[in-house]
Design a protein around this motif. Structure first.
Motif, PDB file in Angstrom:
ATOM      1  N   PRO A  51      18.909  -8.692   4.280  1.00  0.00           N
ATOM      2  CA  PRO A  51      17.861  -9.515   4.903  1.00  0.00           C
ATOM      3  C   PRO A  51      16.522  -8.784   4.992  1.00  0.00           C
ATOM      4  N   PHE A  52      15.769  -8.710   3.881  1.00  0.00           N
ATOM      5  CA  PHE A  52      14.482  -8.031   3.897  1.00  0.00           C
ATOM      6  C   PHE A  52      13.465  -8.753   4.772  1.00  0.00           C
ATOM      7  N   SER A  53      13.726  -9.987   5.092  1.00  0.00           N
ATOM      8  CA  SER A  53      12.769 -10.733   5.892  1.00  0.00           C
ATOM      9  C   SER A  53      12.603 -10.151   7.288  1.00  0.00           C
ATOM     10  N   VAL A  54      13.577  -9.349   7.762  1.00  0.00           N
ATOM     11  CA  VAL A  54      13.471  -8.794   9.106  1.00  0.00           C
ATOM     12  C   VAL A  54      12.623  -7.537   9.110  1.00  0.00           C
ATOM     13  N   LEU A  55      12.253  -7.016   7.939  1.00  0.00           N
ATOM     14  CA  LEU A  55      11.485  -5.794   7.884  1.00  0.00           C
ATOM     15  C   LEU A  55      10.001  -6.087   8.062  1.00  0.00           C
ATOM     16  N   LYS A  56       9.237  -5.032   8.348  1.00  0.00           N
ATOM     17  CA  LYS A  56       7.807  -5.195   8.574  1.00  0.00           C
ATOM     18  C   LYS A  56       7.137  -5.729   7.318  1.00  0.00           C
ATOM     19  N   PRO A  57       6.352  -6.805   7.419  1.00  0.00           N
ATOM     20  CA  PRO A  57       5.719  -7.370   6.225  1.00  0.00           C
ATOM     21  C   PRO A  57       4.657  -6.434   5.668  1.00  0.00           C
ATOM     22  N   LEU A  58       4.631  -6.295   4.367  1.00  0.00           N
ATOM     23  CA  LEU A  58       3.640  -5.489   3.673  1.00  0.00           C
ATOM     24  C   LEU A  58       2.996  -6.332   2.584  1.00  0.00           C
ATOM     25  N   ARG A  59       1.857  -5.856   2.104  1.00  0.00           N
ATOM     26  CA  ARG A  59       1.202  -6.486   0.979  1.00  0.00           C
ATOM     27  C   ARG A  59       0.973  -5.436  -0.101  1.00  0.00           C
ATOM     28  N   VAL A  60       0.610  -5.898  -1.299  1.00  0.00           N
ATOM     29  CA  VAL A  60       0.467  -5.012  -2.451  1.00  0.00           C
ATOM     30  C   VAL A  60      -0.863  -5.294  -3.142  1.00  0.00           C
ATOM     31  N   MET A  61      -1.617  -4.217  -3.395  1.00  0.00           N
ATOM     32  CA  MET A  61      -2.773  -4.268  -4.279  1.00  0.00           C
ATOM     33  C   MET A  61      -2.387  -3.591  -5.583  1.00  0.00           C
ATOM     34  N   GLU A  62      -2.784  -4.182  -6.673  1.00  0.00           N
ATOM     35  CA  GLU A  62      -2.409  -3.669  -7.980  1.00  0.00           C
ATOM     36  C   GLU A  62      -3.632  -3.133  -8.716  1.00  0.00           C
ATOM     37  N   THR A  63      -3.513  -1.909  -9.269  1.00  0.00           N
ATOM     38  CA  THR A  63      -4.534  -1.356 -10.150  1.00  0.00           C
ATOM     39  C   THR A  63      -3.895  -1.162 -11.529  1.00  0.00           C
ATOM     40  N   ASN A  64      -4.592  -0.491 -12.415  1.00  0.00           N
ATOM     41  CA  ASN A  64      -4.040  -0.287 -13.752  1.00  0.00           C
ATOM     42  C   ASN A  64      -2.763   0.533 -13.730  1.00  0.00           C
ATOM     43  N   TRP A  65      -2.682   1.510 -12.809  1.00  0.00           N
ATOM     44  CA  TRP A  65      -1.565   2.444 -12.816  1.00  0.00           C
ATOM     45  C   TRP A  65      -0.753   2.455 -11.534  1.00  0.00           C
ATOM     46  N   PHE A  66      -1.164   1.699 -10.511  1.00  0.00           N
ATOM     47  CA  PHE A  66      -0.511   1.823  -9.213  1.00  0.00           C
ATOM     48  C   PHE A  66      -0.277   0.472  -8.569  1.00  0.00           C
ATOM     49  N   THR A  77      -8.206   0.722   4.137  1.00  0.00           N
ATOM     50  CA  THR A  77      -7.824   2.008   3.553  1.00  0.00           C
ATOM     51  C   THR A  77      -7.181   1.801   2.190  1.00  0.00           C
ATOM     52  N   ALA A  78      -6.340   0.790   2.067  1.00  0.00           N
ATOM     53  CA  ALA A  78      -5.720   0.488   0.772  1.00  0.00           C
ATOM     54  C   ALA A  78      -6.779   0.142  -0.268  1.00  0.00           C
ATOM     55  N   ALA A  79      -7.804  -0.590   0.142  1.00  0.00           N
ATOM     56  CA  ALA A  79      -8.873  -0.941  -0.789  1.00  0.00           C
ATOM     57  C   ALA A  79      -9.632   0.303  -1.243  1.00  0.00           C
ATOM     58  N   LEU A  80      -9.845   1.261  -0.324  1.00  0.00           N
ATOM     59  CA  LEU A  80     -10.514   2.512  -0.682  1.00  0.00           C
ATOM     60  C   LEU A  80      -9.661   3.322  -1.653  1.00  0.00           C
ATOM     61  N   VAL A  81      -8.359   3.369  -1.401  1.00  0.00           N
ATOM     62  CA  VAL A  81      -7.447   4.069  -2.303  1.00  0.00           C
ATOM     63  C   VAL A  81      -7.418   3.378  -3.661  1.00  0.00           C
ATOM     64  N   ALA A  82      -7.373   2.058  -3.663  1.00  0.00           N
ATOM     65  CA  ALA A  82      -7.351   1.317  -4.923  1.00  0.00           C
ATOM     66  C   ALA A  82      -8.618   1.550  -5.737  1.00  0.00           C
ATOM     67  N   LEU A  83      -9.722   1.776  -5.050  1.00  0.00           N
ATOM     68  CA  LEU A  83     -10.995   1.984  -5.728  1.00  0.00           C
ATOM     69  C   LEU A  83     -11.003   3.253  -6.561  1.00  0.00           C
ATOM     70  N   PHE A  84     -10.252   4.289  -6.115  1.00  0.00           N
ATOM     71  CA  PHE A  84     -10.348   5.599  -6.751  1.00  0.00           C
ATOM     72  C   PHE A  84      -9.055   6.069  -7.417  1.00  0.00           C
ATOM     73  N   ALA A  85      -7.930   5.438  -7.161  1.00  0.00           N
ATOM     74  CA  ALA A  85      -6.651   5.970  -7.630  1.00  0.00           C
ATOM     75  C   ALA A  85      -6.602   6.100  -9.149  1.00  0.00           C
ATOM     76  N   ASP A  86      -7.000   5.071  -9.874  1.00  0.00           N
ATOM     77  CA  ASP A  86      -6.954   5.131 -11.339  1.00  0.00           C
ATOM     78  C   ASP A  86      -7.873   6.219 -11.885  1.00  0.00           C
TER      79      ASP A  86
END
Length: 707
Positions: A51-66, A77-86
């Motif tokens: 039952p994954f529905s009971v776990l804390k909800p998360l979202r995903v940002m996708e870049t070329n490599w991550f 913070t995720a948006a800042l990481v996504a900006l520079f990770a690739d």
């Protein structure tokens, strides 16, 4: 490492189709054949019924490599990481002369408020970043600390997954943990050395911080410089595990400066291929550099020890004995300090007696004594379930017990008078200077803000400056400024002396009827930490003029003797030291004082130690994100062919080892992990043990069956 900000480059309007005909999760179709075998075994078990529905909800940002996984509160913070990770990944691959491999998940955790990060190849390559800010220390030498941690972990991800073609093909079967560099060739000091050296290549990072330089230089000064073998070990004395980071970082930088980055990259590529007779570090190092690693290390030591002759032997008193001290404060009851070695906060009374007060751990970062001398305020990290949060607590010296007053979220806290507290509080990468009354801890007033979208990234060491004023440090890495804010008017301004005191740290104060004394540590270019004193009303500045063994950290004055007391960081230990006669010089730079304008009275004694880098703002437009789905990642994992120990009565009459293997996988959000252990028996196709764990911890779903 600087990149241009281009929202369209990093935030495409549509999400890529992960299950395209040509690419699945970054793998080609030919690579997918091996994955199908794992998937065939996997679908025979009802893993997707969890039952994954009971776990804390998360979202995903996708870049070329991550794929960047984050809780809703860490979206910026995720948006800042996504900006520079690739860009960071491609930059590192260029430096190490390789190319990116496969996609990786990056998990951003908001429940861990102790700054850290992790690269792990288990069960597949993945990164974890803590969405928080540093306390004062070696990680505080960068402006955009979360991006420095990202860069550090990406260097691990690239350097440890360098493989020869043969090893690379085997890793597709057995998993990302199959690495010659990490398992055979490179010792711990080299593994951390490449990351620390590259993270410091932009003028910030640990190797540009005099706090880190002090550690290695002090060892050379005392004739206790570690060998390259000892630097890779775990020491039970101070500073423990950081030997590999500091020694390895400086040695890697030395190699890069003397022989160039291309040859350094070649060392890592040569170390990535396995040969039964030439896979040791010694063989690979001589193959690349033409000398032994011992000879290179000796030359590195000689270059670092060249400046030890400038250090004076100062007459100081040992007030505490050897320990691992992380905080020091002074007041009318005497001196209080924490000792991580004994796990105790101690009080040294004016008669010289030392008394234990309460237990502490390594997370205790600051102590403050109330003006009436009754209370001690302690700032530390508190563990709550699976999370960690900063907290400040008050200890009553009269009752020898904690009062029960707790201030969750408070860092670097100090008393303002007897009834108010000033502290630093953060929300992700945003940092706030706050104050509150002890009777109403939830009624907090925000006095200053820093972080992305502001001029400075961090606030350190808020301290009472009398009559409703707070002095504190504003920082962009090593670029430090002492500010004064009035809690009544809300106005803040800089005290101009701080351009004479680079890398200023550990600000504290003593408020008397006619003066406010500000104490601090500072370090000149290429020097060790020294003592500094500024009088707020008089506008006078007193600076220590020469380096002394152990340096001067967290200086205060003994309220009863007037002696300067500080933490000395010696080789392998620290101690509380006292000195009545440090070599100092007094400055009266114009009319600097409480009513002067800083910009009109600012002498420049030293050039900037590091380039002042403005914090990178959050993207103005948040990228597209989708709900996180864990099951997709279970196609990847670690495969280990091992005999399995079978218990009697389970499809056989006697216990024993039978042929089998282990396949382990899990979701990158660290919610759940699965272990499949089939064993092949003579009269049965196979038997299997299947376990679902709370991410390698508590087993929540065991299963056993045969076909």
């Amino acid at each position: 490492m600087a990149v241009s900000v281009d929202g369209e480059r990093y935030f495409p309007q549509g999400m890529k189709n992960r299950l395209s005909l040509k690419v699945v999760h970054g793998y080609t179709v030919s690579m997918l054949k091996i994955r199908c075998v794992r998937f065939f075994l996997f679908i025979m078990f009802p893993a997707f019924l969890f039952p994954f529905s009971v776990l804390k909800p998360l979202r995903v940002m996708e870049t070329n490599w991550f794929d960047i996984l984050f809780p809703p509160e860490s979206e910026k913070t995720a948006a800042l990481v996504a900006l520079f990770a690739d860009t960071y990944l491609e930059d590192i691959c260029t430096i190490l002369e390789t190319s990116p491999g496969k996609r990786m998940p990056i998990l951003i955790r908001s429940d861990r408020q102790r700054l850290n990060g992790m690269y792990s190849p288990w069960p597949y390559s993945r990164l974890v970043l803590h969405d928080t800010v540093p306390t004062e220390g070696e990680l505080a030498g960068s402006t955009n600390t979360i991006l420095m941690v990202l860069y550090h972990e990406l260097v691990h991800a690239v350097s440890l997954t360098l493989r020869s073609p043969v090893i690379d093909n085997l890793s597709r079967v057995f998993g990302d943990g199959l690495t010659v560099n990490g398992a055979i060739t490179m010792p711990y000091s080299f593994i951390e050395g490449v990351t620390v050296s590259l993270e410091s290549s932009n003028g910030q990072g640990r190797l540009n911080d005099p706090l880190v330089y002090h550690h290695v230089f002090q060892d050379a000064l005392e004739g206790r410089f570690l060998s390259h073998v000892a630097a890779s070990g775990v020491s039970d004395s101070w500073p423990g595990l950081t030997n590999a980071y500091h020694y390895g970082g400086f040695f890697s930088k030395w190699l890069q400066e003397h022989w160039g980055m291309s040859r350094y990259a070649r060392l890592w590529r040569e170390g990535a291929s396995f040969h039964p007779l030439r896979s040791s570090l010694g063989s690979r190092f001589r193959q690349v550099y033409g000398i032994s690693v011992d000879d290179a290390w000796s030359a590195f030591e000689t270059s670092l020890a060249a400046g030890t002759s400038r250090v004076r032997s100062e007459d100081t008193r040992d007030l505490s004995g050897r320990g691992i001290h992380t905080a020091l404060a002074s007041g009318t009851p005497g001196l209080v300090w924490s000792d991580r070695h004994s796990g105790t906060v101690c009080l040294r009374t004016p008669d010289g007696e030392v008394h234990p007060l309460f237990d502490c751990d390594s997370s205790l970062s600051r102590l403050s004594i109330s003006p009436d001398g009754r209370y001690v305020l302690a700032s530390r990290i508190s563990k709550t379930g699976n999370g960690e949060i900063p907290v400040a607590e008050i200890f009553d010296l009269h009752k020898n017990a904690f009062t029960g007053e707790r201030f969750p979220g408070f860092r670097d806290a100090a008393f303002m008078g007897n009834e108010q507290i000033c502290a630093v509080r953060n929300e992700g990468q945003h940092v706030f200077l706050v104050r509150c009354n002890r009777s109403y801890p939830d009624n907090q007033t925000v006095l200053y803000e820093s972080g992305p979208d502001h001029e400075f990234s961090m606030i350190y060491s808020p301290t009472d400056a009398g009559e409703g004023r707070i002095a504190f440090i504003l920082a962009n890495g090593g670029d430090r400024h002492v500010m004064l804010t009035d809690t009544v008017s809300g106005q803040s301004r800089e005290l101009g002396f701080t351009r004479m005191t680079p890398w200023l740290r550990y600000l504290s104060s003593r408020v008397s009827e006619d003066e406010v004394y500000l104490y601090f540590s500072w370090a000149p270019p290429g020097g060790m930490y020294r003592y500094g004193l500024y009088t707020l009303f008089g506008g006078s500045l007193v600076l220590q003029q020469s380096d002394i063994s152990g340096g001067v950290f967290s200086p205060v004055t003994d309220w009863h003797t007037g002696e300067v007391v500080f933490i000395s960081r010696m080789s392998g230990y620290t101690q509380i030291s006292g000195s009545a006669d440090l070599e100092t010089e007094a400055f009266i730079p114009g009319d600097i004082g409480i009513s002067s304008a800083a910009e009109d009275t600012q002498p420049d004694a030293y050039p900037a130690v590091t380039e002042s880098i403005t914090p990178i703002p959050f993207p103005s437009r948040m990228p597209v994100s989708i709900p996180y789905k864990a099951a997709f990642w279970f196609l990847d994992g670690t495969f280990i062919p091992l005999p399995v120990q079978m218990a009697p009565g389970f499809a056989q009459s006697t216990a024993g080892l039978v042929p089998g293997f282990i396949f382990a996988t899990g979701d990158p959000a660290e919610h759940i992990s699965f272990v499949l252990s089939p064993s092949f028996l003579p009269r049965t196709l196979f038997c299997a043990v299947f376990r679902a764990n709370r991410f390698w911890r508590t087993t929540v779903w065991p299963a056993h069956f045969c076909l």
